[in-house]
Motif scaffolding. Structure first.
Motif, PDB file in Angstrom:
ATOM      1  N   GLY A 138       0.820  -1.215   0.000  1.00  0.00           N
ATOM      2  CA  GLY A 138       0.000   0.000   0.000  1.00  0.00           C
ATOM      3  C   GLY A 138       0.849   1.259   0.000  1.00  0.00           C
ATOM      4  N   GLY A 139       0.198   2.397   0.265  1.00  0.00           N
ATOM      5  CA  GLY A 139       0.899   3.683   0.251  1.00  0.00           C
ATOM      6  C   GLY A 139       2.076   3.695   1.213  1.00  0.00           C
ATOM      7  N   VAL A 140       1.822   3.376   2.481  1.00  0.00           N
ATOM      8  CA  VAL A 140       2.895   3.395   3.487  1.00  0.00           C
ATOM      9  C   VAL A 140       3.868   2.249   3.231  1.00  0.00           C
ATOM     10  CG1 VAL A 140       3.425   3.207   5.948  1.00  0.00           C
ATOM     11  CG2 VAL A 140       1.387   4.477   5.220  1.00  0.00           C
ATOM     12  N   ILE A 148       0.971   0.837  12.858  1.00  0.00           N
ATOM     13  CA  ILE A 148       0.782   2.052  12.055  1.00  0.00           C
ATOM     14  C   ILE A 148      -0.708   2.286  11.796  1.00  0.00           C
ATOM     15  CG2 ILE A 148       1.240   3.103   9.794  1.00  0.00           C
ATOM     16  CD1 ILE A 148       4.023   1.819   9.914  1.00  0.00           C
ATOM     17  N   GLY A 149      -1.423   1.233  11.481  1.00  0.00           N
ATOM     18  CA  GLY A 149      -2.854   1.426  11.242  1.00  0.00           C
ATOM     19  C   GLY A 149      -3.519   0.111  10.921  1.00  0.00           C
ATOM     20  N   GLY A 150      -4.696   0.221  10.379  1.00  0.00           N
ATOM     21  CA  GLY A 150      -5.413  -0.984   9.988  1.00  0.00           C
ATOM     22  C   GLY A 150      -6.911  -0.798  10.063  1.00  0.00           C
ATOM     23  N   GLY A 153       3.760  -0.649  20.338  1.00  0.00           N
ATOM     24  CA  GLY A 153       2.898   0.531  20.461  1.00  0.00           C
ATOM     25  C   GLY A 153       2.565   1.126  19.113  1.00  0.00           C
ATOM     26  N   MET A 154       1.630   2.085  19.164  1.00  0.00           N
ATOM     27  CA  MET A 154       1.198   2.753  17.932  1.00  0.00           C
ATOM     28  C   MET A 154       2.034   4.006  17.690  1.00  0.00           C
ATOM     29  SD  MET A 154      -2.528   3.905  16.731  1.00  0.00           S
ATOM     30  CE  MET A 154      -2.783   4.220  14.993  1.00  0.00           C
ATOM     31  N   MET A 155       2.276   4.326  16.448  1.00  0.00           N
ATOM     32  CA  MET A 155       2.954   5.579  16.120  1.00  0.00           C
ATOM     33  C   MET A 155       1.988   6.553  15.447  1.00  0.00           C
ATOM     34  SD  MET A 155       5.037   5.115  12.562  1.00  0.00           S
ATOM     35  CE  MET A 155       5.042   6.885  12.249  1.00  0.00           C
ATOM     36  N   MET A 156       2.259   7.828  15.609  1.00  0.00           N
ATOM     37  CA  MET A 156       1.519   8.847  14.863  1.00  0.00           C
ATOM     38  C   MET A 156       2.555   9.661  14.083  1.00  0.00           C
ATOM     39  SD  MET A 156      -1.572   8.289  15.431  1.00  0.00           S
ATOM     40  CE  MET A 156      -2.368   9.658  14.656  1.00  0.00           C
ATOM     41  N   ALA A 157       2.376   9.741  12.780  1.00  0.00           N
ATOM     42  CA  ALA A 157       3.341  10.464  11.948  1.00  0.00           C
ATOM     43  C   ALA A 157       3.328  11.952  12.307  1.00  0.00           C
ATOM     44  CB  ALA A 157       2.983  10.286  10.478  1.00  0.00           C
ATOM     45  N   ASP A 158       4.503  12.567  12.192  1.00  0.00           N
ATOM     46  CA  ASP A 158       4.639  13.967  12.563  1.00  0.00           C
ATOM     47  C   ASP A 158       5.339  14.711  11.415  1.00  0.00           C
ATOM     48  OD1 ASP A 158       4.890  16.326  13.876  1.00  0.00           O
ATOM     49  OD2 ASP A 158       6.568  15.702  15.147  1.00  0.00           O
ATOM     50  N   TYR A 172     -11.878   4.239  -4.684  1.00  0.00           N
ATOM     51  CA  TYR A 172     -10.895   3.192  -4.985  1.00  0.00           C
ATOM     52  C   TYR A 172     -10.045   2.896  -3.746  1.00  0.00           C
ATOM     53  CZ  TYR A 172      -6.881   0.860  -7.079  1.00  0.00           C
ATOM     54  OH  TYR A 172      -5.883  -0.029  -7.353  1.00  0.00           O
ATOM     55  N   LEU A 173      -9.584   3.937  -3.074  1.00  0.00           N
ATOM     56  CA  LEU A 173      -8.743   3.730  -1.883  1.00  0.00           C
ATOM     57  C   LEU A 173      -9.518   2.999  -0.787  1.00  0.00           C
ATOM     58  CD1 LEU A 173      -5.804   4.639  -0.997  1.00  0.00           C
ATOM     59  CD2 LEU A 173      -6.970   6.292   0.450  1.00  0.00           C
ATOM     60  N   GLU A 174     -10.790   3.359  -0.643  1.00  0.00           N
ATOM     61  CA  GLU A 174     -11.621   2.721   0.398  1.00  0.00           C
ATOM     62  C   GLU A 174     -11.779   1.220   0.176  1.00  0.00           C
ATOM     63  OE1 GLU A 174     -15.366   4.305   1.502  1.00  0.00           O
ATOM     64  OE2 GLU A 174     -14.567   6.272   2.035  1.00  0.00           O
TER      65      GLU A 174
HETATM   66  N1  LIG Z   1      -0.294   6.112  12.401  1.00  0.00           N
HETATM   67  C1  LIG Z   1      -0.143   6.996  11.420  1.00  0.00           C
HETATM   68  O1  LIG Z   1       0.401   8.102  11.612  1.00  0.00           O
HETATM   69  C2  LIG Z   1      -0.600   6.609  10.037  1.00  0.00           C
HETATM   70  C3  LIG Z   1      -0.179   7.334   8.930  1.00  0.00           C
HETATM   71  C4  LIG Z   1      -0.556   6.894   7.661  1.00  0.00           C
HETATM   72  C5  LIG Z   1      -1.386   5.801   7.523  1.00  0.00           C
HETATM   73  N2  LIG Z   1      -1.833   5.171   8.637  1.00  0.00           N
HETATM   74  C6  LIG Z   1      -2.685   3.975   8.526  1.00  0.00           C
HETATM   75  O2  LIG Z   1      -1.883   2.924   8.001  1.00  0.00           O
HETATM   76  C7  LIG Z   1      -2.696   2.048   7.239  1.00  0.00           C
HETATM   77  C8  LIG Z   1      -2.077   1.846   5.871  1.00  0.00           C
HETATM   78  O3  LIG Z   1      -2.095   3.074   5.169  1.00  0.00           O
HETATM   79  P1  LIG Z   1      -1.810   3.074   3.605  1.00  0.00           P
HETATM   80  O4  LIG Z   1      -1.779   4.480   3.150  1.00  0.00           O
HETATM   81  O5  LIG Z   1      -0.675   2.194   3.302  1.00  0.00           O
HETATM   82  O6  LIG Z   1      -3.165   2.375   3.093  1.00  0.00           O
HETATM   83  P2  LIG Z   1      -3.488   1.783   1.648  1.00  0.00           P
HETATM   84  O7  LIG Z   1      -2.608   2.401   0.636  1.00  0.00           O
HETATM   85  O8  LIG Z   1      -4.958   1.865   1.462  1.00  0.00           O
HETATM   86  O9  LIG Z   1      -3.080   0.228   1.820  1.00  0.00           O
HETATM   87  C9  LIG Z   1      -3.741  -0.721   1.146  1.00  0.00           C
HETATM   88  C10 LIG Z   1      -2.847  -1.965   1.076  1.00  0.00           C
HETATM   89  O10 LIG Z   1      -3.135  -2.832   2.180  1.00  0.00           O
HETATM   90  C11 LIG Z   1      -2.915  -4.156   1.717  1.00  0.00           C
HETATM   91  N3  LIG Z   1      -3.636  -5.148   2.513  1.00  0.00           N
HETATM   92  C12 LIG Z   1      -4.969  -5.251   2.698  1.00  0.00           C
HETATM   93  N4  LIG Z   1      -5.242  -6.330   3.478  1.00  0.00           N
HETATM   94  C13 LIG Z   1      -4.056  -6.910   3.785  1.00  0.00           C
HETATM   95  C14 LIG Z   1      -3.676  -8.024   4.555  1.00  0.00           C
HETATM   96  N5  LIG Z   1      -4.569  -8.791   5.183  1.00  0.00           N
HETATM   97  N6  LIG Z   1      -2.372  -8.309   4.671  1.00  0.00           N
HETATM   98  C15 LIG Z   1      -1.421  -7.555   4.065  1.00  0.00           C
HETATM   99  N7  LIG Z   1      -1.731  -6.479   3.297  1.00  0.00           N
HETATM  100  C16 LIG Z   1      -3.023  -6.149   3.169  1.00  0.00           C
HETATM  101  C17 LIG Z   1      -3.443  -4.124   0.300  1.00  0.00           C
HETATM  102  O11 LIG Z   1      -2.773  -5.112  -0.439  1.00  0.00           O
HETATM  103  P3  LIG Z   1      -3.589  -6.198  -1.302  1.00  0.00           P
HETATM  104  O12 LIG Z   1      -4.237  -5.480  -2.425  1.00  0.00           O
HETATM  105  O13 LIG Z   1      -2.491  -7.104  -1.710  1.00  0.00           O
HETATM  106  O14 LIG Z   1      -4.584  -6.818  -0.359  1.00  0.00           O
HETATM  107  C18 LIG Z   1      -3.085  -2.725  -0.184  1.00  0.00           C
HETATM  108  O15 LIG Z   1      -1.905  -2.721  -0.959  1.00  0.00           O
HETATM  109  C19 LIG Z   1      -4.092   2.680   7.222  1.00  0.00           C
HETATM  110  O16 LIG Z   1      -4.871   2.058   8.218  1.00  0.00           O
HETATM  111  C20 LIG Z   1      -3.839   4.126   7.591  1.00  0.00           C
HETATM  112  O17 LIG Z   1      -4.956   4.712   8.211  1.00  0.00           O
HETATM  113  C21 LIG Z   1      -1.459   5.538   9.880  1.00  0.00           C
END
Ligand SMILES: NC(=O)c1ccc[n+]([C@@H]2O[C@H](COP(=O)([O-])OP(=O)(O)OC[C@H]3O[C@@H](n4cnc5c(N)ncnc54)[C@H](OP(=O)(O)O)[C@@H]3O)[C@@H](O)[C@H]2O)c1
Length: 370
Positions: free
Chosen positions: A200-202, A280-282, A312-317, A355-357
């Motif tokens: 995914g993005g991260v 990070i998230g989920g 623990g959880m992180m929050m990006a800064d 699409y992202l959702e």
């Molecule tokens: N804590 C923070 O500061 C922070 C900052 C940014 C993001 N986040 C969180 O981090 C999470 C990821 O963000 P993102 O931007 O990377 O989201 P994203 O781009 O929507 O990530 C989607 C990816 O997750 C994969 N995925 C879905 N189910 C999976 C599974 N069971 N096992 C492994 N991979 C799986 C998908 O791969 P497939 O198509 O192969 O399933 C897809 O490539 C989100 O929950 C977001 O809210 C937190």
């Protein structure tokens, strides 16, 4: 005794009714500026919404912002979407609404964060930028033709070697990956790092950044993304549709978790004695409920008190320094933004978010703003 009990019951009832009335009034008073403003004198296009839900996003005219003394006005050329955006679109997890995002209706009618663009004007106290400079970073309300933001903080000069599309993809996902690997995971050369949600993005940034730190990286993704994650430098890939990595016999120094789909004890079983688990998230857009990822973050905060490993959880800064570092890493070829889709106009932001959702973006989703 009976009389005291009676009074206590009455008091509790009164408190309950008062609490109910308080929530009821707060709920109905929660509104926004929709329908209250006059036609903008100096209009620009922006994505706005009056109510929660993807179906309520519209491209409309709003007042073009004017920079304050310490602000820059940026003409936006590209934006990218993040799960952060759909949290605000949907108003989930619901606890967010009670925490000031708006109980019944969203308080803030504009959306978006990550942008790249050109400085059009600067406030009188701004020395860091001048009109014509190309910049990128983050600012609430970025799904628009223009945005104003302070000249310091989450904004940096865009090197000429980066396209607007690439620069718009960096802020949230790139910073999260960088700080997850460097600051929270404290990844060292030779360490074994597992990235759950590597495609995914991260994840796509995290794989490349961990590799650039000299780690041995394992990426977890689905079958169709195995090759892509390998091409980003992952030494090992695990197909989550065929194999549960928590049942394996490999130990990791650091686990970066973008998916949050296993229990803390399952993750801990995979950690070396001094290992670090970074949540990070989920959770998908339809799985947030009342607390969403916060529930696991709270669990981890308690759980980590009883185990040797850090969990623990992180929050990006976001910061100028880290944005600049990321841009340098792209310029020098250490990392490359993986861009899944590029939409061609601001009016397509709802499609990009839809699409992202769905939860299966491969890298970043960008929208060009003409
Ligand atoms: N804590 C923070 O500061 C922070 C900052 C940014 C993001 N986040 C969180 O981090 C999470 C990821 O963000 P993102 O931007 O990377 O989201 P994203 O781009 O929507 O990530 C989607 C990816 O997750 C994969 N995925 C879905 N189910 C999976 C599974 N069971 N096992 C492994 N991979 C799986 C998908 O791969 P497939 O198509 O192969 O399933 C897809 O490539 C989100 O929950 C977001 O809210 C937190």
């Amino acid at each position: 005794m009976k009389r005291i009990l009676k009074w206590i019951v009455r008091l509790v009832l009164v408190l309950l009714v008062a609490a109910f009335l308080f929530v009821f009034v707060a709920y109905w008073r929660s509104t926004n500026e929709c329908g209250k403003t006059t036609a903008p004198a100096n209009p620009m296009k922006a994505i706005v919404r009056c109510d929660y839900g993807l179906a309520n996003l519209k491209l409309e005219d709003v007042e073009k912002p004017v920079p304050q003394d310490d602000q820059i006005l940026v003409k936006i050329r590209a934006v990218s979407v993040n799960p952060y955006d759909w949290h605000f679109v949907e108003g989930t997890p619901y606890v967010m609404r009670a925490m000031g995002v708006g109980l019944r209706k969203p308080k803030d009618i504009q959306l978006g964060v990550d942008f790249a663009g050109t400085v059009e004007a600067v406030g009188k106290n701004v020395s860091q930028f001048k009109p014509g400079d190309e910049v990128f970073g983050g600012r609430d309300g970025a799904f628009a033709e223009y945005v104003c933001r302070r000249a310091v903080g989450a904004v940096a000069p865009k090197p000429a070697g980066l396209t607007f599309e690439q620069a718009a993809s960096l802020n949230i996902a790139g910073i999260t990956a960088l700080q997850g690997v460097r600051d929270k995971g404290k990844v060292q050369p030779g360490q074994k790092v597992l990235i759950n949600g590597a495609s995914g993005g991260v994840g796509t940034f995290a794989v490349q950044i961990a590799k650039s730190f000299g780690a041995e990286v394992t990426g977890v993704c689905s079958t169709r993304n195995l090759e892509m994650v390998r091409s980003l430098g992952a030494d090992h890939v695990i197909d989550y549709t065929k194999e549960d990595f928590t049942k394996g016999d490999q130990y990791y120094d650091v686990i970066l978790d973008n998916v949050g789909n296993h229990s803390l004890s399952e993750y801990r079983r995979l950690l070396t004695p001094n290992g670090i688990y970074v949540l990070i998230g989920g959770g998908g857009a339809n799985e947030q409920g009342f607390l969403g990822g916060l529930a696991k973050a709270l669990d981890a905060a308690v759980y980590s008190k009883f185990v040797k490993q850090k969990m623990g959880m992180m929050m990006a800064d976001p910061s100028t320094k880290d944005l600049t570092l990321l841009a340098d890493m792209v310029q020098s070829g250490k990392i490359k933004p993986v861009i899944d889709r590029t939409y061609k106009s601001l009016s397509e932001v709802p499609d990009a978010l839809r699409y992202l959702e769905e939860g299966h973006a491969r890298g970043k989703v960008v929208i060009m703003v003409e």
